[in-house]
Motif scaffolding. Sequence first.
Motif, PDB file in Angstrom:
ATOM      1  N   ARG A 186       0.812  -1.214   0.000  1.00  0.00           N
ATOM      2  CA  ARG A 186       0.000   0.000   0.000  1.00  0.00           C
ATOM      3  C   ARG A 186       0.848   1.268   0.000  1.00  0.00           C
ATOM      4  NH1 ARG A 186      -3.371  -2.333   5.012  1.00  0.00           N
ATOM      5  NH2 ARG A 186      -1.217  -2.988   5.446  1.00  0.00           N
ATOM      6  N   THR A 187       2.109   1.135   0.394  1.00  0.00           N
ATOM      7  CA  THR A 187       2.990   2.311   0.458  1.00  0.00           C
ATOM      8  C   THR A 187       4.348   1.980  -0.144  1.00  0.00           C
ATOM      9  OG1 THR A 187       3.532   1.655   2.735  1.00  0.00           O
ATOM     10  CG2 THR A 187       1.886   3.391   2.459  1.00  0.00           C
ATOM     11  N   SER A 188       4.338   1.319  -1.274  1.00  0.00           N
ATOM     12  CA  SER A 188       5.594   0.883  -1.887  1.00  0.00           C
ATOM     13  C   SER A 188       6.365   2.017  -2.553  1.00  0.00           C
ATOM     14  CB  SER A 188       5.311  -0.211  -2.931  1.00  0.00           C
ATOM     15  OG  SER A 188       4.990  -1.423  -2.296  1.00  0.00           O
ATOM     16  N   ILE A 189       5.739   3.162  -2.719  1.00  0.00           N
ATOM     17  CA  ILE A 189       6.470   4.309  -3.272  1.00  0.00           C
ATOM     18  C   ILE A 189       7.266   4.984  -2.160  1.00  0.00           C
ATOM     19  CG2 ILE A 189       6.254   6.533  -4.426  1.00  0.00           C
ATOM     20  CD1 ILE A 189       3.702   5.464  -5.783  1.00  0.00           C
ATOM     21  N   SER A 190       6.564   5.514  -1.147  1.00  0.00           N
ATOM     22  CA  SER A 190       7.266   6.236  -0.080  1.00  0.00           C
ATOM     23  C   SER A 190       8.053   5.306   0.821  1.00  0.00           C
ATOM     24  CB  SER A 190       6.275   7.060   0.755  1.00  0.00           C
ATOM     25  OG  SER A 190       5.212   6.253   1.227  1.00  0.00           O
ATOM     26  N   GLY A 191       7.688   4.031   0.872  1.00  0.00           N
ATOM     27  CA  GLY A 191       8.399   3.077   1.716  1.00  0.00           C
ATOM     28  C   GLY A 191       9.344   2.167   0.960  1.00  0.00           C
ATOM     29  N   GLY A 192       9.471   2.385  -0.361  1.00  0.00           N
ATOM     30  CA  GLY A 192      10.316   1.492  -1.144  1.00  0.00           C
ATOM     31  C   GLY A 192      11.068   2.201  -2.250  1.00  0.00           C
ATOM     32  N   LEU A 193      10.345   2.653  -3.270  1.00  0.00           N
ATOM     33  CA  LEU A 193      10.995   3.245  -4.434  1.00  0.00           C
ATOM     34  C   LEU A 193      11.784   4.498  -4.075  1.00  0.00           C
ATOM     35  CD1 LEU A 193       8.280   2.829  -7.229  1.00  0.00           C
ATOM     36  CD2 LEU A 193       9.936   1.167  -6.327  1.00  0.00           C
ATOM     37  N   ILE A 194      11.278   5.266  -3.113  1.00  0.00           N
ATOM     38  CA  ILE A 194      12.008   6.464  -2.703  1.00  0.00           C
ATOM     39  C   ILE A 194      13.337   6.086  -2.059  1.00  0.00           C
ATOM     40  CG2 ILE A 194      12.005   8.271  -0.927  1.00  0.00           C
ATOM     41  CD1 ILE A 194       9.225   9.029  -1.805  1.00  0.00           C
ATOM     42  N   LEU A 195      13.363   5.030  -1.253  1.00  0.00           N
ATOM     43  CA  LEU A 195      14.632   4.585  -0.668  1.00  0.00           C
ATOM     44  C   LEU A 195      15.604   4.148  -1.751  1.00  0.00           C
ATOM     45  CD1 LEU A 195      12.458   3.925   1.837  1.00  0.00           C
ATOM     46  CD2 LEU A 195      14.549   2.998   2.809  1.00  0.00           C
ATOM     47  N   ALA A 196      15.089   3.447  -2.760  1.00  0.00           N
ATOM     48  CA  ALA A 196      15.955   3.030  -3.862  1.00  0.00           C
ATOM     49  C   ALA A 196      16.597   4.241  -4.533  1.00  0.00           C
ATOM     50  CB  ALA A 196      15.153   2.220  -4.873  1.00  0.00           C
ATOM     51  N   ARG A 197      15.788   5.271  -4.765  1.00  0.00           N
ATOM     52  CA  ARG A 197      16.322   6.471  -5.420  1.00  0.00           C
ATOM     53  C   ARG A 197      17.300   7.221  -4.518  1.00  0.00           C
ATOM     54  NH1 ARG A 197      17.694   8.119  -8.829  1.00  0.00           N
ATOM     55  NH2 ARG A 197      16.733  10.153  -9.235  1.00  0.00           N
ATOM     56  N   ILE A 198      17.008   7.271  -3.232  1.00  0.00           N
ATOM     57  CA  ILE A 198      17.904   7.965  -2.302  1.00  0.00           C
ATOM     58  C   ILE A 198      19.297   7.343  -2.351  1.00  0.00           C
ATOM     59  CG2 ILE A 198      18.417   8.325   0.148  1.00  0.00           C
ATOM     60  CD1 ILE A 198      15.341   8.638   0.567  1.00  0.00           C
ATOM     61  N   PHE A 199      19.363   6.025  -2.241  1.00  0.00           N
ATOM     62  CA  PHE A 199      20.671   5.375  -2.191  1.00  0.00           C
ATOM     63  C   PHE A 199      21.318   5.294  -3.575  1.00  0.00           C
ATOM     64  CE2 PHE A 199      19.120   3.976   1.963  1.00  0.00           C
ATOM     65  CZ  PHE A 199      20.252   4.213   2.727  1.00  0.00           C
ATOM     66  N   GLU A 200      20.495   5.235  -4.617  1.00  0.00           N
ATOM     67  CA  GLU A 200      21.053   5.284  -5.963  1.00  0.00           C
ATOM     68  C   GLU A 200      21.750   6.620  -6.183  1.00  0.00           C
ATOM     69  OE1 GLU A 200      19.487   4.181 -10.451  1.00  0.00           O
ATOM     70  OE2 GLU A 200      18.160   5.344  -9.144  1.00  0.00           O
ATOM     71  N   GLU A 201      21.095   7.701  -5.814  1.00  0.00           N
ATOM     72  CA  GLU A 201      21.685   9.026  -5.961  1.00  0.00           C
ATOM     73  C   GLU A 201      22.894   9.222  -5.047  1.00  0.00           C
ATOM     74  OE1 GLU A 201      20.634  11.944  -7.993  1.00  0.00           O
ATOM     75  OE2 GLU A 201      20.028  10.123  -9.049  1.00  0.00           O
ATOM     76  N   ALA A 202      22.888   8.528  -3.902  1.00  0.00           N
ATOM     77  CA  ALA A 202      23.976   8.677  -2.935  1.00  0.00           C
ATOM     78  C   ALA A 202      25.233   7.913  -3.322  1.00  0.00           C
ATOM     79  CB  ALA A 202      23.506   8.220  -1.557  1.00  0.00           C
ATOM     80  N   GLY A 203      25.150   7.076  -4.343  1.00  0.00           N
ATOM     81  CA  GLY A 203      26.331   6.362  -4.802  1.00  0.00           C
ATOM     82  C   GLY A 203      26.539   4.990  -4.202  1.00  0.00           C
ATOM     83  N   LEU A 204      25.502   4.408  -3.597  1.00  0.00           N
ATOM     84  CA  LEU A 204      25.625   3.035  -3.111  1.00  0.00           C
ATOM     85  C   LEU A 204      25.872   2.119  -4.308  1.00  0.00           C
ATOM     86  CD1 LEU A 204      25.240   1.164  -0.551  1.00  0.00           C
ATOM     87  CD2 LEU A 204      22.910   0.796  -1.400  1.00  0.00           C
ATOM     88  N   PRO A 205      26.850   1.213  -4.234  1.00  0.00           N
ATOM     89  CA  PRO A 205      27.114   0.329  -5.371  1.00  0.00           C
ATOM     90  C   PRO A 205      25.877  -0.439  -5.820  1.00  0.00           C
ATOM     91  CG  PRO A 205      28.892   0.175  -3.781  1.00  0.00           C
ATOM     92  CD  PRO A 205      27.822   1.018  -3.138  1.00  0.00           C
ATOM     93  N   SER A 206      25.766  -0.647  -7.091  1.00  0.00           N
ATOM     94  CA  SER A 206      24.607  -1.325  -7.673  1.00  0.00           C
ATOM     95  C   SER A 206      24.442  -2.731  -7.102  1.00  0.00           C
ATOM     96  CB  SER A 206      24.757  -1.398  -9.194  1.00  0.00           C
ATOM     97  OG  SER A 206      23.689  -2.110  -9.777  1.00  0.00           O
ATOM     98  N   GLY A 207      23.214  -3.078  -6.757  1.00  0.00           N
ATOM     99  CA  GLY A 207      22.906  -4.417  -6.279  1.00  0.00           C
ATOM    100  C   GLY A 207      23.018  -4.612  -4.787  1.00  0.00           C
ATOM    101  N   ILE A 208      23.520  -3.606  -4.055  1.00  0.00           N
ATOM    102  CA  ILE A 208      23.657  -3.732  -2.606  1.00  0.00           C
ATOM    103  C   ILE A 208      22.327  -3.474  -1.910  1.00  0.00           C
ATOM    104  CG2 ILE A 208      24.917  -2.912  -0.573  1.00  0.00           C
ATOM    105  CD1 ILE A 208      26.506  -4.595  -2.620  1.00  0.00           C
TER     106      ILE A 208
END
Length: 490
Positions: A186-208
């Motif tokens: 029910r909250t996969s955007i604010s509780g999921g996809l946003i976290l993915a984007r935050i860490f993607e933008e932050a430079g976390l290595p891919s797949g971690i």
Amino acid sequence: MTFAATKTLLDTVHLEGTFFDGAWKKAEQRKQIVEPATGAKLGDIGLASPSDINLTSKAARAGQVDWASVHYEKRAEVFRSAAHVVESNRNEIVGWLVKESASTRPKAEVEVALSLKALYEASAMPSQALGQVLPSQPGRLNIARRRPIGLVGVISPFNFPLYLAMRAVAPALAVGNSVLLKPDLRTSISGGLILARIFEEAGLPSGILSVLPGDAAIGEALCDAPDVGMIQFTGSTSAGRKVGARAGHNLKKVSLELGGKNAFVVLDDADVELAVNNAVWSTFLHQGQICMSAGRILVQAAIADEFTRRLCEHASKLTVGNPWTDQVALGPLISEAQVTHAMGVVDEAVAQGAQVATGGGRSGLFFEPTVLTGVEPENSAFEKEIFAPVAVVTTFVTDDDVINLVNDTSYGLAAAIVSRSVGRAMALAEKLNVGIVHVNDSTVNDEVINPFGGAGASGNGTSIGGPANWEEFTQWQWVTVKAEAPTYPL
């Protein structure tokens, strides 16, 4: 056009049926996410399959070894960068929380602030001590050191979707694990996809970090996947029992943070107005959809009438509406199923002798702030977690009586005691079977730096937050070193 079409953190491409496994991939199936207040479409998320879990977990476990060996300063920098991403996109993230999880704006602001604090706390972990040098026999070095578990599966809930995911994801990553996050559907955007984007933008290595939304079958696959070493679950007790049984059967480490039927205790020497204010916050914040919400308000008989009158007056003035367009105290409940459950408990309570002192109605997903009085310990409303804006008031006579009432539940998460006598309150608190006690404060009270957890039906005795994060997301390795191998007599 979706809500995110003009936003910078989430673009349309992220909301057209994708999930994230280090890259954004189109899923074979998708689910529409709607705004609870209006029913308007917010976007589509991609639904993962059990085979996606298995493939992603293998890659994540393999990549974890390299991530754990990254210099601690570089690992720490990822979390500081993630915090910068959140700060730079704060308004957008708050907007998603208001739209998708039906948060009021102040609640959403607090949730973002907590998530930021979790990131900064995680950024300090890579440079902290990893273990101890223990006593040993002469000529032998005896070390106990903490090592990452490997791949941690996180299953997060809908009510504080960003923070309750972040508080597990960030420390688990910080100590060298990879993470597979399954957010609430029910909250996969604010509780999921946003976290993915935050860490993607932050430079976390891919797949971690991977974010794979899905139904119960995905949770089961996560519990079964051989490459997943631990499950951290936050959610209902009924679902937690299933997660614990399945993950435990597969000999995984399990952290369960579950529901509560928390007690808010008002002693007869309390400042009544302050007690009402704290009770309202404990009961009605985020429509009562918080594991720490006060499920039972226990008031000493001498002040019960005055307290209940003021509580009803306060509750009746709380505004209910769309938190995106109106300045309201309460938004809608998350789903029709939750409304149906809450109405069922209220109706059952009345049939068993309770009275609706104020509220009790609903319009769509909007539920009136409700006060139930005359609730005896045998009443369903005293026993069941309601997860809605319903204050359940029960009176007591002596301090010994209230100790028995507080402990008369299978849950053991939080309690609060309001009294002018701190010594009296502390003596009472010593006898309560809960993981968290707040003297002269509300039950809804969390800090990133403190261990948070309950016992009984509220969890399996584990805690998360602060120093407990080291206990949760690492495992001990015992190492001994001698200059030469000894000669044994066998």
